[in-house]
Design an enzyme around this catalytic site. Sequence first.
Site, PDB file in Angstrom:
ATOM      1  N   ASP A   1       0.815  -1.215   0.000  1.00 12.66           N
ATOM      2  CA  ASP A   1       0.000   0.000   0.000  1.00 12.66           C
ATOM      3  C   ASP A   1       0.846   1.263   0.000  1.00 12.66           C
ATOM      4  OD1 ASP A   1      -2.454   1.373  -0.006  1.00 12.66           O
ATOM      5  OD2 ASP A   1      -2.480   1.561   2.175  1.00 12.66           O
TER       6      ASP A   1
ATOM      7  N   SER B   1      -6.690   5.677  -0.420  1.00 12.81           N
ATOM      8  CA  SER B   1      -6.979   4.374  -1.021  1.00 12.81           C
ATOM      9  C   SER B   1      -8.421   3.992  -0.706  1.00 12.81           C
ATOM     10  CB  SER B   1      -6.039   3.309  -0.472  1.00 12.81           C
ATOM     11  OG  SER B   1      -4.693   3.675  -0.675  1.00 12.81           O
TER      12      SER B   1
ATOM     13  N   GLN C   1      -5.589  -1.257  -6.978  1.00 15.03           N
ATOM     14  CA  GLN C   1      -6.145  -0.333  -5.995  1.00 15.03           C
ATOM     15  C   GLN C   1      -6.786   0.851  -6.710  1.00 15.03           C
ATOM     16  OE1 GLN C   1      -3.685   2.613  -3.376  1.00 15.03           O
ATOM     17  NE2 GLN C   1      -3.835   0.716  -2.198  1.00 15.03           N
TER      18      GLN C   1
END
Length: 281
Positions: A202, A223, A273
């Site tokens: 991430d 995100s 994502q």
Amino acid sequence: MSAPAGSGPTVSEPGLAVLLDLLDLEDLELNLFRSRQSAAPGRRLFGGQVAAQALVAAERTVLAEAAAHSLHAYFLRPGDSGAPVVFRVDRLQDGRTFRRRRVTAIQAGQPILCLESSFTADRSTADHHTTRPAAPDPAECPETDWRVQGNGLRPDHAFDLRAATTQTGIVRPFVHDLWFRTRGSIDGARVSPAAVLTYVSDLTLASVILRPSGRTDVRGMTSLDHVLWFHNEVRLDDWLLYAKTTPAAGHMRGLAQGGIFHRDGTLIASVAQEGLIHADR
């Protein structure tokens, strides 16, 4: 999925030990786990941390012969790093080969993340995969300081992070592909390599959405979700290249995709994502 309690990780850097302690969870009762408070109140929880902790919770309910091969997470609400998070695991399926879990991360009575993960006892690997893109050797790339400290941990204290470029004075280093490696070994840790990779997956991914436009009006990104597929054994024994692309990007949202390759060219994982862009009005 994890080492027996009491067996400590073999680490060479304090930052990595802090990360492993951060991702480890307290067992409350059957299917319930709790994180430790990681920083002073008022700081926003890093989404990769919560996703990695949710995977740890799921792993604790699966027999050791099964390994994670995918996870799908939605970030529902911002979390506060000043309070622990409770992880509730629902055992959706326990088949002969596949086991599936749903994990809800709860803080102050509200869900902040929902993650579904799948585990398999089939230890086959991906014999065919895309080729690792060309990148300068990590020794030639500038080491990156992660100046914003989040959740009591600077990621560059746990990982050596290097933009995959030989340029100097980069304005947005994380728009580039990324070389990374752990600052030490996690052998013997209660946290799996897959959970560590979930955490780092991430980092910087959403920033690639800005690559096509080169926008300068962006003040932050969020995100919205996070998807990870593990194709081969997660090996953290050398540098890994995080190659990133964006197949679609608009003014407010964009899709980021990535491949995490071992230095020897093996594709370890694929990531996707959707990111929300916060721009100056």
